[in-house]
Design an enzyme around this catalytic site. Sequence first.
Site, PDB file in Angstrom:
ATOM      1  N   GLU A 288       0.891  -1.174   0.000  1.00  0.00           N
ATOM      2  CA  GLU A 288       0.000   0.000   0.000  1.00  0.00           C
ATOM      3  C   GLU A 288       0.915   1.205   0.000  1.00  0.00           C
ATOM      4  O   GLU A 288       1.494   1.566   1.017  1.00  0.00           O
ATOM      5  CB  GLU A 288      -0.915  -0.022   1.228  1.00  0.00           C
ATOM      6  CG  GLU A 288      -2.104   0.912   1.107  1.00  0.00           C
ATOM      7  CD  GLU A 288      -1.870   2.266   1.744  1.00  0.00           C
ATOM      8  OE1 GLU A 288      -1.478   3.213   1.007  1.00  0.00           O
ATOM      9  OE2 GLU A 288      -2.066   2.387   2.958  1.00  0.00           O
TER      10      GLU A 288
ATOM     11  N   CYS B 219      -2.095   8.917   2.721  1.00  0.00           N
ATOM     12  CA  CYS B 219      -1.964   8.360   1.375  1.00  0.00           C
ATOM     13  C   CYS B 219      -3.224   8.605   0.555  1.00  0.00           C
ATOM     14  O   CYS B 219      -3.152   8.857  -0.652  1.00  0.00           O
ATOM     15  CB  CYS B 219      -1.667   6.869   1.454  1.00  0.00           C
ATOM     16  SG  CYS B 219      -0.086   6.462   2.219  1.00  0.00           S
TER      17      CYS B 219
END
Length: 455
Positions: free
Chosen positions: A229, A263
Amino acid sequence: MATTITINPSTGEKIAEYNRITINEAKEKITQSKKTFDSWKQKNFEERAQLMHKLAAILEGNKEEYAQLATREMGKTIGQSRKEIEKCALVCRYYADHSKELLADEIVKTEATKSYVTFKPIGVILAVMPWNFPFYQVIRFAVPALMAGNTGVLKHASNVQGCAFALEDAFVKSGFPTGTFTNLNIDSKLVKDIIENKNIMAVTLTGSEPAGRSVASIAGQNLKKTVMELGGSDAYIILDDVDMEEATDMATLGRLQNNGQTCIAAKRFVVLDEIYDEFLALFTKKMKAAKMGEPTDETTYYGPMARTDLRDQLHEQVLKTVAQGGRLVLGGEIPDRNGAYYPATILADLEPGMEGFDNELFGPVASVIRAKDDAHAVELANNSVFGLGSGVFTGNKERGERLALQLEAGSSFVNKLVVSDPRLPFGGIKNSGYGRELAAYGIREFVNTKTIWIN
């Protein structure tokens, strides 16, 4: 003996110093984790769930202590730190209550007397985790991994080692056997040796694209599965039928939440030409009004960045974007104060090829981009090496859904900021990584999907 020092990003003052462990000490802890796995995998879901519910209770019972620690170590506002701990407890309870059904055997009708697919744990999972959500990122990996019957070892970011040890202590206090969850306070240079350790069966990483490439390469050479990720430059399309007040409120929160260091933060705002000037004016007003300050102050909207070096890198990206033709509308100057503070900043009129368009701005800096129409907006949003989150703000849900389906990202939300939810899979495509966390997809990443055939 090598040490790790944690620094308060709001003041620049030292918080604590932690002794790093050697590679031999790390290997001993991994060996213990493997021994624990051999017995932990034998426990049924009910036994694991009982401990996971205890962990949720401990997290909630110590919420203020943990929240204050996260705020001291990485600078997020205290209110957001409290919400992070609450979300950790939510994930614990979700998997405690649902892992058995998520990993239930799947009967497949064949010519066999009986044939089915079963899901079995694989062993010790290494997690390399970042500092921006120092509790939640770890819980997001550990809870499903442990409920599936695996054990986990953590290599956390150096600047949040207090949070790492607090998590390890919480697992111990919940009654998890020694070695079920272990913090490895090691130097990053030792990660390669850890990945290559014969007892490490898989690796999950949340972090930057370069870190992901490095870890995935080492794991690949050792034929070990990975889930990545990585970074994101999430685009949100602002359509001309939008509620402007609501859209700019969400845009401000999306860009300044967690001090801009998320993110899946809203980073690029692709705005239709008809409303571009109106959106930019109101967005600028709200970003300017957002209070930057001490993160323990309940009235602070956003605090400092996690480290001064990260703040300085972000500033260089802002300067580069302006030099390339981007228009600085707001902010863009390092304040004269202690700490890693950076003001809410808006860069407008950005185009492909500019730093603020092409690359991730991991801090309180928004990129505003003009689009001619819906198709052009989708084209601009997809013109990115990243593909983590995305969104559409619109007054027409059907129109929003139509565009959301065209966006190249792991998640596309309409009229809501992208969030991770234990009920839904989370992850990205392109340079934002691969694999999924959460939901059934996440808990099945680190299991042996095994076929059983009986004649």
